[in-house]
Every structure is written in C-alpha cells, then in structure tokens.
Design an enzyme around this catalytic site. Structure first.
Site, PDB file in Angstrom:
ATOM      1  N   LYS A   1       0.831  -1.220   0.000  1.00  0.00           N
ATOM      2  CA  LYS A   1       0.000   0.000   0.000  1.00  0.00           C
ATOM      3  C   LYS A   1       0.862   1.266   0.000  1.00  0.00           C
ATOM      4  CE  LYS A   1      -4.314  -1.784   1.436  1.00  0.00           C
ATOM      5  NZ  LYS A   1      -4.782  -1.886   2.854  1.00  0.00           N
TER       6      LYS A   1
ATOM      7  N   HIS B   1      11.391  -1.622   6.118  1.00  0.00           N
ATOM      8  CA  HIS B   1      11.749  -2.634   5.113  1.00  0.00           C
ATOM      9  C   HIS B   1      11.975  -1.884   3.813  1.00  0.00           C
ATOM     10  CE1 HIS B   1      11.916  -6.289   2.840  1.00  0.00           C
ATOM     11  NE2 HIS B   1      10.713  -6.172   2.276  1.00  0.00           N
TER      12      HIS B   1
HETATM   13  N1  LIG Z   1       5.203  -7.322  10.635  1.00  0.00           N
HETATM   14  C1  LIG Z   1       6.456  -7.266  11.064  1.00  0.00           C
HETATM   15  O1  LIG Z   1       6.788  -7.737  12.143  1.00  0.00           O
HETATM   16  C2  LIG Z   1       7.506  -6.558  10.264  1.00  0.00           C
HETATM   17  C3  LIG Z   1       7.134  -5.635   9.300  1.00  0.00           C
HETATM   18  N2  LIG Z   1       8.104  -4.879   8.727  1.00  0.00           N
HETATM   19  C4  LIG Z   1       7.715  -3.841   7.775  1.00  0.00           C
HETATM   20  O2  LIG Z   1       6.939  -2.863   8.468  1.00  0.00           O
HETATM   21  C5  LIG Z   1       6.019  -2.240   7.563  1.00  0.00           C
HETATM   22  C6  LIG Z   1       4.623  -2.332   8.141  1.00  0.00           C
HETATM   23  O3  LIG Z   1       4.277  -3.691   8.198  1.00  0.00           O
HETATM   24  P1  LIG Z   1       3.269  -4.233   9.324  1.00  0.00           P
HETATM   25  O4  LIG Z   1       3.465  -3.516  10.601  1.00  0.00           O
HETATM   26  O5  LIG Z   1       3.373  -5.723   9.302  1.00  0.00           O
HETATM   27  O6  LIG Z   1       1.851  -3.779   8.705  1.00  0.00           O
HETATM   28  P2  LIG Z   1       0.391  -4.094   9.287  1.00  0.00           P
HETATM   29  O7  LIG Z   1      -0.418  -4.652   8.168  1.00  0.00           O
HETATM   30  O8  LIG Z   1       0.497  -4.856  10.564  1.00  0.00           O
HETATM   31  O9  LIG Z   1      -0.166  -2.627   9.655  1.00  0.00           O
HETATM   32  C7  LIG Z   1      -0.435  -1.707   8.635  1.00  0.00           C
HETATM   33  C8  LIG Z   1      -0.988  -0.438   9.254  1.00  0.00           C
HETATM   34  O10 LIG Z   1      -1.167   0.500   8.204  1.00  0.00           O
HETATM   35  C9  LIG Z   1      -2.500   1.011   8.249  1.00  0.00           C
HETATM   36  N3  LIG Z   1      -2.930   1.297   6.886  1.00  0.00           N
HETATM   37  C10 LIG Z   1      -3.211   0.426   5.890  1.00  0.00           C
HETATM   38  N4  LIG Z   1      -3.532   1.084   4.771  1.00  0.00           N
HETATM   39  C11 LIG Z   1      -3.452   2.414   5.069  1.00  0.00           C
HETATM   40  C12 LIG Z   1      -3.679   3.601   4.340  1.00  0.00           C
HETATM   41  N5  LIG Z   1      -4.075   3.554   3.066  1.00  0.00           N
HETATM   42  N6  LIG Z   1      -3.500   4.785   4.961  1.00  0.00           N
HETATM   43  C13 LIG Z   1      -3.100   4.842   6.261  1.00  0.00           C
HETATM   44  N7  LIG Z   1      -2.858   3.737   7.017  1.00  0.00           N
HETATM   45  C14 LIG Z   1      -3.062   2.553   6.412  1.00  0.00           C
HETATM   46  C15 LIG Z   1      -3.317  -0.092   8.891  1.00  0.00           C
HETATM   47  O11 LIG Z   1      -4.414   0.463   9.561  1.00  0.00           O
HETATM   48  P3  LIG Z   1      -5.936   0.198   9.084  1.00  0.00           P
HETATM   49  O12 LIG Z   1      -5.924  -0.910   8.065  1.00  0.00           O
HETATM   50  O13 LIG Z   1      -6.668  -0.154  10.335  1.00  0.00           O
HETATM   51  O14 LIG Z   1      -6.338   1.522   8.530  1.00  0.00           O
HETATM   52  C16 LIG Z   1      -2.323  -0.632   9.920  1.00  0.00           C
HETATM   53  O15 LIG Z   1      -2.393   0.173  11.086  1.00  0.00           O
HETATM   54  C17 LIG Z   1       6.201  -2.970   6.234  1.00  0.00           C
HETATM   55  O16 LIG Z   1       7.108  -2.259   5.426  1.00  0.00           O
HETATM   56  C18 LIG Z   1       6.829  -4.302   6.660  1.00  0.00           C
HETATM   57  O17 LIG Z   1       7.570  -4.921   5.638  1.00  0.00           O
HETATM   58  C19 LIG Z   1       9.439  -4.978   9.050  1.00  0.00           C
HETATM   59  C20 LIG Z   1       9.841  -5.893   9.990  1.00  0.00           C
HETATM   60  C21 LIG Z   1       8.913  -6.818  10.575  1.00  0.00           C
HETATM   61 MG   LIG Z   2       9.683  -8.980   6.061  1.00  0.00          MG
END
Ligand SMILES: NC(=O)C1=CN([C@@H]2O[C@H](COP(=O)(O)OP(=O)(O)OC[C@H]3O[C@@H](n4cnc5c(N)ncnc54)[C@H](OP(=O)(O)O)[C@@H]3O)[C@@H](O)[C@H]2O)C=CC1
Ligand SMILES: [Mg+2]
Ligand SMILES: CC(=O)[C@](C)(O)C(=O)O
Ligand SMILES: [Mg+2]
EC number: 1.1.1.86
Length: 328
Positions: free
Chosen positions: A82, A105
């Site tokens: 996204k 990431h």
């Molecule tokens: N998961 C992990 O442990 C790890 C993740 N990463 C990286 O961290 C980053 C985030 O991943 P992760 O935490 O897993 O993501 P999640 O899917 O857990 O969380 C995504 C967040 O973004 C919000 N969101 C989604 N779409 C939108 C939008 N259009 N506008 C504003 N907010 C939005 C969602 O809220 P809502 O949908 O409620 O609006 C939610 O709060 C990525 O780059 C990932 O690769 C890096 C290391 C480990």
């Molecule tokens: Mg990863």
C-alpha cells in the site's frame, strides 16, 4: 554493530516523529518512541480499525497528510503493497526540504516503487523480528536487533538520526548493524520465504502429515512437530546450535546429524538459490505487485486452503486445553 553507548547527541530530541500505520510494527514504534521521550504522532485513515487502539494508548492520531505536513521524521509503517499509493497521493506532495522519510523494510525504495525527492533524508530502521516482540521486549527492558541503512543523506546526519531512532525503539540495547536497502530487502524477503515463514510451516506440515498418514494420533503429531518447535527454538535463540544440542538427548543429537541433511538436502539448497535469484532479479517483487493489482487471487486461495489443514483444528483444541492465550 552499534549499541546505546555509540549514540551521543540525541538528534531526535524535540523533533516530531510521525508513525504512519499502527499495526504490527506501527504500534510498537509509536509506543516505544513515546516512552523513550520522543514527540510522536500516528498517521491513519479516517475509518481506520487501528485508530481506537492508538487513541486508547494516549497517542495523537492525525491524517497521513497532516502528519507529513507537521513531522520532521516520517516512518512509513504501512503494508508494503500500500505504500506506493499512499506515497503518491498523500506523502510526496507534503514533503519539505530537510525532512526524513524512514522505512522498516526496503521493498519500495529498492524496487523503485517510491523515488523520493533529493531534498529529504531517506533511511531505514528495520527490526529483525515481529512488531509485537519489538514492543514486548522493549517493555521488558530489552529489544529486537535492527538493521539501519541510509539511502539519501540530504542533511549530512541521516545515520545519526537512524541510530537515535533505533535507540528510542530499544534496538540498540541488543545491537544494530549498518547495511544497505538492497541487502536488507533481499535478505529479509529470502529469510521470510525460505526459512522463517514459508520453510518452517511446510516443514512442520510435512512432519505432521507423515505421522498422521502413518496412523499416529494427530495430537501427538501436533505436540511433536509444532508445539515442541518453540521449546527447541527457544534454546537456539538463547545459545545457538550448541545450547540446543547440549540440552537434547544424545539419541536426538545423533538423529539430528544422521537425518537433518537428508531432509534439507542438496535439492533444497539448490531451490533456495533459485528463490534468492528471483528476489534479486525482482521476479518475486513483480509477482507480489501484480498479485495485489489483481485482487490477490493466489494469496486468498492458499490462505483459505491453509485454514482447512487438519493441524489447524488439532492445534486449536489442544491450545484451549493448555489455556494458551494465542487464539483470543
Ligand atoms: N510485521 C512485522 O513484524 C515486520 C514488518 N516490517 C515492515 O513494516 C512495515 C509495516 O508492516 P506491518 O506492521 O506488518 O503492517 P500491518 O499490516 O500490521 O499494519 C499496517 C498499518 O497500516 C494502516 N494502513 C493500511 N492502509 C493504510 C492507508 N491507506 N493509509 C493509512 N494507514 C493505512 C493499517 O491500519 P488500518 O488498516 O486499520 O487503517 C495498519 O495500522 C512494512 O514495510 C513491513 O515490511 C518490518 C519488519 C517486521
Ligand atoms: Mg519482512
Ligand atoms: C517479522 C519479520 O521480520 C518479517 C517476517 O520479515 C515480516 O513480517 O515481514
Ligand atoms: Mg523480517
């Protein structure tokens, strides 16, 4: 490696840090940085399911646009698939000279889905672990190791900011390694596909299926191939192969040496090399981008099929008996 003592001046003190997203990583970064004394904002959609959780934790929640307009540092913790659409519609137009655009990431920078203007710092603080453990370990006074990388250094102190961010996140309690967006992206994708997520779940299912198809009780197969995995991995986490092999029986250790390389054999190693090359040449990245463009047909089908695997119901009933909180 970098540790807390390597960070002198806290270059983020008094700066406004916007965390876009409040999911696995976002909630951990926002809460850890706030508790480390930084001025944190959370950027979410108006109808976000995460909004109430962030507000209940006493955080200030604003729109993505307003966060980018107000913050000195913008950490993009949105889903990888996204990030480009949000960047194009709500981030890029609000960026000002001297701001920092940060990632956990490197996917969107490395594969050039996002190409920031030259007047901002672009760096990464990537925890090497799940967001919920980034939070849990911080609360226990520890942390999750992280990778830091600088892609663009407009201010000439992007690395100091990355180290200060990693310190506030708790990662410098246990260490951070400097890398590049390319190395973090390619190793993280490889690790999650071939070892940590894809590899380990298929190994567990293959073991479970082998025992159940041979007529053994599914509960025993679950305990042997899934539940006990945590106990073994805990020993690996604490003390490497040596501690695990010290703790298991010599019978198990002999079997480990005799059979392990028959299971993960040269064919598996060759396939791992092929997986890595598909990450390096962007085959995987393009598949993932196309998958999301077409409504995730493969992802949704496999996700549904996986929930039908017998290990799911066997596990649910055993975890209830063990009063494990995981399914709540
Ligand atoms: N998961 C992990 O442990 C790890 C993740 N990463 C990286 O961290 C980053 C985030 O991943 P992760 O935490 O897993 O993501 P999640 O899917 O857990 O969380 C995504 C967040 O973004 C919000 N969101 C989604 N779409 C939108 C939008 N259009 N506008 C504003 N907010 C939005 C969602 O809220 P809502 O949908 O409620 O609006 C939610 O709060 C990525 O780059 C990932 O690769 C890096 C290391 C480990
Ligand atoms: Mg990863
Ligand atoms: C948790 C983590 O590090 C992963 C597997 O890389 C991810 O969730 O993207
Ligand atoms: Mg990872």
């Amino acid at each position: 490696m970098y540790y807390e003592n390597d960070v002198q001046a806290d270059v983020l003190k008094g700066k406004k840090i916007a965390i876009l997203g409040y999911g696995s990583q976002g909630h951990a970064h926002a809460l850890n940085l706030k508790e480390s004394g930084l001025d944190v904002l959370v950027g979410l959609r108006e109808d976000s399911n995460s909004r109430s959780k962030a507000l209940e934790s006493g955080l200030t929640v604003k729109s993505v646009d307003d966060c980018v307009k107000e913050a000195d540092v913008v950490m993009v913790l949105l889903p990888d698939e996204k990030q480009k659409e949000v960047y194009d519609s709500q981030i890029e137009k609000n960026l000002k000279p001297g701001q920092s655009l940060v990632f956990a990431h490197g996917f969107n920078i490395h594969y050039k889905q996002i190409v920031p203007p030259e007047f901002v710092d672009v760096f990464m603080v990537a925890p090497k672990g799940p967001g919920h453990l980034v939070r849990r370990t911080y609360e226990k006074g520890s942390g999750v190791p992280a990778l830091i990388a600088v892609h663009q250094d407009y201010s000439s102190n992007a690395k100091d900011k990355a180290l200060a961010y990693a310190k506030a996140l708790g990662s410098l309690r246990v260490g951070a390694i400097e890398t590049s967006f390319k190395e973090e992206t390619e190793t993280d994708l490889f690790g999650e596909q071939a070892v940590l997520c894809g590899g380990v779940t298929e190994l567990i299912k293959a073991g479970f299926d082998t025992l159940v198809e041979a007529g053994y009780q599914s509960e025993i197969a679950y305990f042997e191939c899934l539940h006990e995995m945590k106990l073994i991995v805990d020993l690996l986490y604490e003390g490497g192969f040596e501690k695990m092999r010290y703790s298991i029986s010599d019978t198990a250790e002999y079997g480990d040496y005799r059979v392990g390389r028959r299971i993960v054999n040269q064919e598996v190693r060759n396939e791992m090399k092929k997986v890595l090359s598909e990450i390096q040449d962007a085959t995987f990245a393009n598949q993932w981008i196309e998958e999301n463009r077409t409504g995730r047909p493969f992802y949704n089908q496999v996700k549904a099929d996986e929930l039908k695997h017998p290990i799911v119901n066997t596990g649910k009933s055993l975890r209830t008996m063990m009063k494990l909180e995981g399914d709540k």
